[in-house]
Each structure stands twice: as structure tokens, then as C-alpha cells.
Design an enzyme around this catalytic site. Structure first.
Site, PDB file in Angstrom:
ATOM      1  N   ARG A  72       0.843  -1.194   0.000  1.00  0.00           N
ATOM      2  CA  ARG A  72       0.000   0.000   0.000  1.00  0.00           C
ATOM      3  C   ARG A  72       0.882   1.249   0.000  1.00  0.00           C
ATOM      4  O   ARG A  72       1.966   1.243   0.578  1.00  0.00           O
ATOM      5  CB  ARG A  72      -0.911   0.007   1.232  1.00  0.00           C
ATOM      6  CG  ARG A  72      -2.047  -0.998   1.141  1.00  0.00           C
ATOM      7  CD  ARG A  72      -2.964  -0.903   2.344  1.00  0.00           C
ATOM      8  NE  ARG A  72      -2.337  -1.402   3.546  1.00  0.00           N
ATOM      9  CZ  ARG A  72      -1.753  -0.665   4.471  1.00  0.00           C
ATOM     10  NH1 ARG A  72      -1.727   0.639   4.362  1.00  0.00           N
ATOM     11  NH2 ARG A  72      -1.196  -1.215   5.521  1.00  0.00           N
ATOM     12  N   TYR A 202      -1.286  -3.635  -7.055  1.00  0.00           N
ATOM     13  CA  TYR A 202      -1.092  -4.372  -5.806  1.00  0.00           C
ATOM     14  C   TYR A 202      -2.410  -4.413  -5.021  1.00  0.00           C
ATOM     15  O   TYR A 202      -3.092  -3.380  -4.873  1.00  0.00           O
ATOM     16  CB  TYR A 202       0.013  -3.721  -4.943  1.00  0.00           C
ATOM     17  CG  TYR A 202      -0.041  -4.251  -3.531  1.00  0.00           C
ATOM     18  CD1 TYR A 202       0.410  -5.549  -3.238  1.00  0.00           C
ATOM     19  CD2 TYR A 202      -0.631  -3.520  -2.508  1.00  0.00           C
ATOM     20  CE1 TYR A 202       0.282  -6.066  -1.966  1.00  0.00           C
ATOM     21  CE2 TYR A 202      -0.750  -4.037  -1.222  1.00  0.00           C
ATOM     22  CZ  TYR A 202      -0.295  -5.314  -0.963  1.00  0.00           C
ATOM     23  OH  TYR A 202      -0.433  -5.831   0.299  1.00  0.00           O
ATOM     24  N   LYS A 211      -9.527  -2.078   1.789  1.00  0.00           N
ATOM     25  CA  LYS A 211      -9.163  -0.917   2.613  1.00  0.00           C
ATOM     26  C   LYS A 211      -9.925   0.337   2.174  1.00  0.00           C
ATOM     27  O   LYS A 211     -10.323   1.153   3.000  1.00  0.00           O
ATOM     28  CB  LYS A 211      -7.660  -0.661   2.530  1.00  0.00           C
ATOM     29  CG  LYS A 211      -6.808  -1.857   2.904  1.00  0.00           C
ATOM     30  CD  LYS A 211      -7.063  -2.301   4.315  1.00  0.00           C
ATOM     31  CE  LYS A 211      -6.089  -3.399   4.714  1.00  0.00           C
ATOM     32  NZ  LYS A 211      -6.346  -3.905   6.049  1.00  0.00           N
ATOM     33  N   HIS A 231     -10.409  -1.841  11.663  1.00  0.00           N
ATOM     34  CA  HIS A 231      -9.357  -2.745  11.179  1.00  0.00           C
ATOM     35  C   HIS A 231      -9.182  -3.856  12.223  1.00  0.00           C
ATOM     36  O   HIS A 231      -8.215  -3.872  12.974  1.00  0.00           O
ATOM     37  CB  HIS A 231      -8.066  -1.921  11.014  1.00  0.00           C
ATOM     38  CG  HIS A 231      -6.978  -2.614  10.278  1.00  0.00           C
ATOM     39  ND1 HIS A 231      -5.644  -2.324  10.463  1.00  0.00           N
ATOM     40  CD2 HIS A 231      -7.004  -3.574   9.323  1.00  0.00           C
ATOM     41  CE1 HIS A 231      -4.907  -3.072   9.670  1.00  0.00           C
ATOM     42  NE2 HIS A 231      -5.704  -3.849   8.970  1.00  0.00           N
ATOM     43  N   SER A 254      -1.182  -3.609  10.399  1.00  0.00           N
ATOM     44  CA  SER A 254      -0.945  -4.594   9.332  1.00  0.00           C
ATOM     45  C   SER A 254       0.276  -5.456   9.656  1.00  0.00           C
ATOM     46  O   SER A 254       1.272  -4.952  10.182  1.00  0.00           O
ATOM     47  CB  SER A 254      -0.702  -3.872   8.014  1.00  0.00           C
ATOM     48  OG  SER A 254      -1.734  -2.955   7.796  1.00  0.00           O
ATOM     49  N   ALA A 255       0.169  -6.729   9.315  1.00  0.00           N
ATOM     50  CA  ALA A 255       1.278  -7.672   9.469  1.00  0.00           C
ATOM     51  C   ALA A 255       1.754  -7.815  10.923  1.00  0.00           C
ATOM     52  O   ALA A 255       2.946  -7.952  11.186  1.00  0.00           O
ATOM     53  CB  ALA A 255       2.444  -7.300   8.536  1.00  0.00           C
ATOM     54  N   CYS A 256       0.826  -7.752  11.865  1.00  0.00           N
ATOM     55  CA  CYS A 256       1.164  -7.971  13.284  1.00  0.00           C
ATOM     56  C   CYS A 256       0.475  -9.217  13.820  1.00  0.00           C
ATOM     57  O   CYS A 256       0.281  -9.350  15.031  1.00  0.00           O
ATOM     58  CB  CYS A 256       0.755  -6.771  14.122  1.00  0.00           C
ATOM     59  SG  CYS A 256       1.856  -5.375  13.949  1.00  0.00           S
ATOM     60  N   ASP A 283      -9.518  -9.352   9.270  1.00  0.00           N
ATOM     61  CA  ASP A 283      -8.949  -8.037   8.945  1.00  0.00           C
ATOM     62  C   ASP A 283      -9.891  -6.855   9.205  1.00  0.00           C
ATOM     63  O   ASP A 283      -9.430  -5.800   9.614  1.00  0.00           O
ATOM     64  CB  ASP A 283      -8.513  -8.023   7.473  1.00  0.00           C
ATOM     65  CG  ASP A 283      -7.607  -6.848   7.133  1.00  0.00           C
ATOM     66  OD1 ASP A 283      -6.747  -6.512   7.958  1.00  0.00           O
ATOM     67  OD2 ASP A 283      -7.764  -6.259   6.047  1.00  0.00           O
ATOM     68  N   ASN A 378       6.100  -8.774   1.759  1.00  0.00           N
ATOM     69  CA  ASN A 378       4.650  -8.497   1.787  1.00  0.00           C
ATOM     70  C   ASN A 378       3.911  -9.365   0.754  1.00  0.00           C
ATOM     71  O   ASN A 378       2.877  -8.972   0.231  1.00  0.00           O
ATOM     72  CB  ASN A 378       4.387  -7.010   1.521  1.00  0.00           C
ATOM     73  CG  ASN A 378       2.943  -6.618   1.841  1.00  0.00           C
ATOM     74  OD1 ASN A 378       2.334  -7.155   2.766  1.00  0.00           O
ATOM     75  ND2 ASN A 378       2.377  -5.708   1.060  1.00  0.00           N
ATOM     76  N   SER A 379       4.471 -10.527   0.453  1.00  0.00           N
ATOM     77  CA  SER A 379       3.763 -11.405  -0.486  1.00  0.00           C
ATOM     78  C   SER A 379       2.495 -11.938   0.186  1.00  0.00           C
ATOM     79  O   SER A 379       2.431 -12.044   1.411  1.00  0.00           O
ATOM     80  CB  SER A 379       4.661 -12.553  -0.948  1.00  0.00           C
ATOM     81  OG  SER A 379       5.234 -13.206   0.163  1.00  0.00           O
ATOM     82  N   ARG A 380       1.524 -12.283  -0.625  1.00  0.00           N
ATOM     83  CA  ARG A 380       0.189 -12.546  -0.080  1.00  0.00           C
ATOM     84  C   ARG A 380      -0.437 -13.805  -0.658  1.00  0.00           C
ATOM     85  O   ARG A 380      -0.078 -14.238  -1.754  1.00  0.00           O
ATOM     86  CB  ARG A 380      -0.739 -11.367  -0.426  1.00  0.00           C
ATOM     87  CG  ARG A 380      -0.277 -10.025   0.112  1.00  0.00           C
ATOM     88  CD  ARG A 380      -0.651  -9.872   1.551  1.00  0.00           C
ATOM     89  NE  ARG A 380      -0.217  -8.635   2.141  1.00  0.00           N
ATOM     90  CZ  ARG A 380      -0.893  -7.989   3.086  1.00  0.00           C
ATOM     91  NH1 ARG A 380      -2.031  -8.469   3.531  1.00  0.00           N
ATOM     92  NH2 ARG A 380      -0.422  -6.885   3.616  1.00  0.00           N
TER      93      ARG A 380
HETATM   94  C1  OXD Z   1      -3.090  -4.584   5.419  1.00  0.00           C
HETATM   95  C2  OXD Z   1      -3.822  -5.725   4.857  1.00  0.00           C
HETATM   96  O1  OXD Z   1      -2.155  -4.070   4.774  1.00  0.00           O
HETATM   97  O2  OXD Z   1      -4.694  -6.259   5.544  1.00  0.00           O
HETATM   98  O3  OXD Z   1      -3.448  -4.172   6.529  1.00  0.00           O
HETATM   99  O4  OXD Z   1      -3.558  -6.097   3.701  1.00  0.00           O
HETATM  100 MN    MN Z   2      -5.174  -5.155   7.305  1.00  0.00          MN
END
Ligand code: OXD
Ligand code: MN
Length: 597
Positions: A72, A202, A211, A231, A254-256, A283, A378-380
Site C-alpha cells: 500500500r 497491488y 481498505k 481494522h 498490518s502484518a502484526c 482483517d 509483503n507477499s500474499r
Molecule cells: C493490510 C492488509 O495491509 O490487511 O493491513 O492487507
Molecule cells: Mn489489514
């Protein structure tokens, strides 16, 4: 004209979008399996998707974004409303005049779909027909976006039917243009219910239901209509001592580890007693006050757009299981030996040879210094929620689920204890407002820098942060039986930089205390920052942590908190000034006074 709808506003939006971008053709997405299969085949033909091993990963695909387009872009994200003061102060997202923004974005997108197809995606955030559901129409030139939206949201003609002749919807305009980072804009027009995204492909920037709609636009809808868009993950917890499943919503940056917490497998001792966690969402939570005075939460999404690195059998068995079919992987590594995918920590040992996330040959030796991981950090994975073994039976409930507790949590190496409870709702809002966390790879910019992230919403609030705090306070007044508010920190470190709390499944031990507190079943110690557990009340039997470490995790260091309070005051003054609600300022004063006692 189309056979899909007679809703004039929808037709007008599609016509106007086509007049700007000039596609060769327009395809309406009907949500059918036939159409989905044809789009996948086309994307494989053009190289947009790589089909993976059908036996090991049925109906799964790999996609690579451009290397300049992997996260992002918070500094290129705008709220565009007439009055700047309605959007500001906002500590990260910027404001732009709406007309200027439209001119800029449509100028960039002019003619950019020539030679391409424009897809029209009618989708619903939330179960169609539920009081939570809101309809969106996204136009895009990307099959990847269409296929991801078909996993992440509920797509198809039923959404147009739900709109009828005149219903309102959120307009989403996505044009990949040239993936030019200098001309990348993610714009939100809350007064027009419109989102524009140009020059990115992305997920977080282009799956506009997520988001952009479900948080930035929805926070505005919620403020005006009296509900909340957060969130937050939503989990259900079944315990042998409770008659019913209890629900918790939890906000983390994010990512926690939101996806991990949402799908937690309790430690064996707890499982044997009958504890079970089910996942309602990982999320985003939309929250309304029910007629019974409780807050009810629903997950507006239909899939998981999870961070791949770190996900494995032991960190998140359920998420991994969810990715085993019908999943799109983005920017992970490709293992040509068996045409599967890999990312850091998926297995202890990396395969000997792979193609990295950019498609270049890769061997483990190339990452000896940790600087050239095979998968982008940050691959998903985009996985259907229904694949998740622990998906909640209430996942598709139209009413949502009643919340017993709300949790906030950030990545804090020091200061913040393992868990504490706020004294009341307004103190809980204060606790959410002072959240700070170390940055992660989910957004562009430096990683590991401590930054304020109120309610984990810093990048996602669609209007003035001070007004958003006020909305929280108002919602507490509206809900007679509001959930109790807690703060957790799984990331505290010792002098040597090692994590002190085992985390993952062991977080169940903290949830257990939280739910006991909600039922007034356990005492707590009152401290300068709120109620903390007595160490004896956190069950650590069988966990990889000793009693002394647990004691340390439950210390409130007044000197540190006093410094923290000064820093919070400076942050509030600099960012919100007089706009800060008085209830928040009062709680800051209490914290300062408590720390100096
Ligand atoms: C973020 C997501 O970036 O959920 O928070 O993708
Ligand atoms: Mn998120």
C-alpha cells in the site's frame, strides 16, 4: 446497455468510466463459474497468472506484480472532500480538493484502456440482504483484480438485484495505466461514495472493496449512519465453562498477526478441556449496536488476503490449510521442481532452486545475509474463507456476532505489558488512541520504526482522526452493554532482543483471562494504566515461559509510562490540538497523575 441492470446510476458510472478510459470492450462479471474459468484461462495465456500443480494446489495460481508495486502507498493515498477540515487532521492520509483530484486522476487514466477490456464487478461487502451489506461496483482493466475480488467479496448479479432501480452503491474506478509509481494515486471521495485507483496493481491499492471501501469510505458511512468500520479481526471462543460462544474483535496494525490470532489453535491442555477458536474475520469488522444494547460485528469480506511469509503448519495451520485450493498467490517464490509455491518460513529448509518473487533464479545461498528473500516480505495469499477449517458457523450470519470484548495491540518491544484492561469505555477509547507499533512491510517505507497508529487505523481512517475518536465515544454512549476494552502486546522483548511471550496458540491463555474479566470471574490489580492480571491468573502450564518472565511481562514501569504520557501529549498537541475530544484529554491527565504518584 446491458441485460444485467436497469439501474441508471450504475449504467451512467460504467459509461462515464468507459468514456474516460476508452476500452475496446466492456465485460460484466456475473459471478458464474464459467466466466471465472474463462478469465483464468485468459490470464494464464497472457502470463498474468501461472497455473500451479493441480494435484497439490488445485485451482491455485501465482501472480507477480511489478517490483515497484508491492505494498500500500500511504503517502499517495488521499481523502478528497470539499472541506479540508472534514478530513484533517489526519496523520498519514492526505487531503485533496475533489475537483482537482478528479481532473488529475481522469487525466492520467485518459485512453489507458485502449486495446483492453474493462470489467465491471458488482460486489457486496457483507452478506447480501443483511443489514450490514453495502454494494459496490468496481470497474477495472485487470483480470487479477476481478479474480481476487471474486474471492474477497460476494460478486455477481445478485448484487445488482439488491440495488434495484435506485439503490446507492460505492463507485470504484481502477485503471492499471502504466504502473508508474510517480503517478500512482489512491483517492477517496466520501461525499460521492467514489474511489479512484490509478497506476497500481497491488491488492491493497486495487481490490477496492477492502481498505478503500470497507475502511476509508465505510468509516464515513459509519459516522453518518451510526456504526463503526474497524481494522479488526473477529474470533469466536468456545470454552467449557461458558454456555455460549463468546466473540472478540481485535485491532492490530498490518502484518502484526491478526490472521494468526483469528485462526488460533489453543494449546493442547486447553483443547483437551474443550476450548475452541473459530474465525469470523481476519482483517475488517463492521460493528453496529443491536436492539439488545450489545455491539454486533460482521466481517464484510469473503476471503483472506493474508501475508504469506511466516505462515506455516505451526504458526497458522488453518490459514495454510485455507490456501490449499482456489487460492491466488502474489509475489511468493515459485518452485519449478513440483510447480508449487514457497515463502520464508513455510518450511525450515528452503528448496535448493526456485524462481524468486520477481521471476529470477534463486538459491538459498543468495539469501545468506537475509537481504534477498525468495518471497517478497509483503507477499500474499488470497484464499476463500470457506476453505478455512476453523471458519465460524456464524460467518454468514446476517445479524453478525455479539461482542464481549475489544482488543487493541501493537508491536512494542518495551513499556506495554502483556495485557491490561481499560477502566471503562472512554478509557478504552484512550487506550486505542495511544496505540503505537513498529512499522512492517505491508506499506512502503522503513520497517521497524515506532509510530503512532491509533486503533490500528492510521492508514485507514476516512476522515478527521479527532472526529473519529469522538465517534468512538458516541458509540459507547449508544451501547448500553458495550464490550470491555483490553490492550495486548505479544511482542515484548528481553535485554537480548528475544521475544518474551511465546505468542501464537499460547495467546489463548490471555484470551481466557480476558473472557473471565468480561464475566467478572477473576480479580485484577489496579495500576496506573488500568487493570492488570495477577500472574497466578494467567494459566501458563505447558507453555514455553517461566513464572519469572510472566511476572516481568506484567510490570508497569511508571517512569517509562510517564515518558510515554509526555510523548503522547506532544503527539496529540501536534496532530489534533483543540479538536481532541475532552474525554481523551481527561484520560491522559489521569495517566499522568497516576504515573507521578
Ligand atoms: C493490510 C492488509 O495491509 O490487511 O493491513 O492487507
Ligand atoms: Mn489489514
Amino acid at each position: 446497455m446491458t441485460e444485467f441492470t436497469t439501474n441508471k446510476k450504475v449504467l451512467q458510472f460504467v459509461e462515464e468510466s468507459a468514456a474516460i478510459t476508452m476500452p475496446d470492450k466492456i465485460v460484466w462479471i456475473d459471478g458464474s463459474e464459467e466466466q471465472r474459468a474463462a478469465l483464468k484461462a485468459e490470464a494464464c495465456r497472457t502470463g498474468e497468472l501461472i497455473k500451479l500443480n493441480e494435484e497439490k494446489l488445485p485451482d491455485c495460481y501465482l501472480h507477480r506484480t511489478k517490483p515497484n508495486d508491492v505494498a500500500r502507498v500511504e503517502d499517495r493515498t488521499f481523502i478528497c472532500c470539499k472541506n479540508e477540515a472534514d478530513a484533517m487532521p489526519h496523520s498519514i492520509v492526505k487531503w485533496m480538493d475533489p475537483q482537482k483530484a478528479y481532473d488529475l486522476a481522469y487525466g492520467i487514466a485518459k485512453g489507458k484502456m485502449q486495446g483492453k477490456t474493462m470489467y465491471v464487478i458488482p460486489y457486496s461487502m457483507g452478506v447480501v440482504g443483511s443489514p450490514f451489506s453495502k454494494i459496490g461496483i468496481e470497474v477495472t482493466d485487470s483480470i487479477y483484480v476481478v479474480l481476487n475480488m471474486m474471492i474477497m467479496t460476494r460478486v455477481g448479479k445478485m448484487c445488482l438485484d439488491a440495488l434495484g432501480e435506485d439503490g446507492y452503491f460505492i463507485k470504484g474506478f481502477h485503471c492499471s495505466c502504466d504502473i508508474d509509481p510517480e503517478n500512482r494515486y489512491i483517492m477517496h471521495f466520501p461525499e460521492d461514495n467514489t474511489i479512484i485507483s490509478v497506476n497500481s496493481a497491488y491488492g491493497g491499492n486495487v481490490l477496492l472493496g477492502k481498505k478503500c471501501f470497507a475502511l476509508r469510505i465505510a468509516t464515513n458511512l459509519g459516522k453518518n449512519e451510526g456504526w463503526m468500520a474497524e481494522h479488526m479481526l473477529i474470533l469466536g471462543c468456545k470454552r467449557p465453562q461458558d454456555k455460549e460462544t463468546k466473540y472478540i474483535a481485535a485491532a492490530f496494525p498490518s502484518a502484526c498477526g491478526k490472521t494468526n490470532l483469528a485462526m488460533l489453535i489453543p494449546p493442547e491442555e486447553f483443547r483437551n478441556k474443550g476450548y475452541e477458536i473459530t474465525c469470523v474475520g481476519d482483517d475488517i469488522a463492521w460493528i453496529r449496536v443491536g436492539e439488545d444494547g450489545r455491539m454486533w460485528a460482521a466481517n464484510p469480506e469473503n476471503g483472506f488476503f493474508g501475508v504469506a511469509p511466516g505462515t506455516n503448519e505451526s504458526s497458522n495451520f488453518n490459514a495454510l490449510a485455507a490456501t490449499k485450493k482456489g487460492t491466488i498467490f502474489t509475489n511468493v517464490a515459485h518452485n519449478p521442481a513440483d510447480n508449487t509455491v514457497w515463502w520464508e518460513k513455510l518450511t525450515k529448509k528452503a528448496p535448493d532452486f526456485m524462481y524468486d518473487w520477481t521471476g529470477e533464479p534463486w538459491t538459498p545461498a543468495m539469501n545468506a545475509d537475509g537481504k534477498h528473500p525468495a518471497a517478497n516480505p509483503n507477499s500474499r495469499f488470497t484464499a476463500p474463507a470457506e476453505n478455512c477449517p476453523c471458519i465460524s458457523p456464524e460467518f454468514n450470519s446476517k445479524e453478525g456476532v455479539p461482542l464481549s470484548a475489544i482488543m487493541f495491540g501493537g508491536r512494542r518491544a518495551t513499556t506495554t505489558p502483556l495485557v491490561y484492561q481499560s477502566r471503562d469505555w472512554n478509557h478504552g477509547v484512550f487506550v486505542g488512541s495511544i496505540m503505537s507499533s513498529e512499522t512492517t512491510a505491508a506499506a512502503t517505507g522503513a520497517v521497524g520504526v515506532l509510530r503512532h497508529d491509533p486503533m490500528a487505523m492510521k492508514p485507514f481512517m476516512g476522515y478527521s482522526v479527532a472526529d473519529y475518536f469522538q465517534h468512538w465515544i458516541n458509540m459507547g454512549k449508544k451501547a448500553e452493554k458495550a464490550p470491555k476494552i483490553f490492550n495486548v502486546n505479544w511482542f515484548r522483548q528481553d535485554e537480548n532482543g528475544n521475544f518474551m511471550w511465546p505468542g501464537f496458540g499460547d495467546n489463548m491463555r490471555v484470551i481466557d483471562w480476558i473472557l473471565d474479566r468480561c464475566d467478572d470471574k477473576v480479580e485484577a490489580q489496579e495500576t496506573a494504566i488500568g487493570y492488570l492480571p495477577y500472574a497466578k491468573d494467567i494459566n501458563i502450564s505447558g507453555a514455553d515461559i517461566d513464572a519469572a518472565t510472566l511476572e516481568k511481562l506484567l510490570v508497569v514501569d511508571k517512569a517509562r509510562w510517564s515518558a510515554e504520557a509526555d510523548e503522547i501529549e506532544a503527539y496529540y498537541n501536534e496532530n489534533f490540538g483543540d479538536k481532541l475530544p475532552k474525554e481523551i484529554r481527561e484520560n491522559l491527565a489521569t495517566l499522568k497523575a497516576n504515573c507521578s504518584k
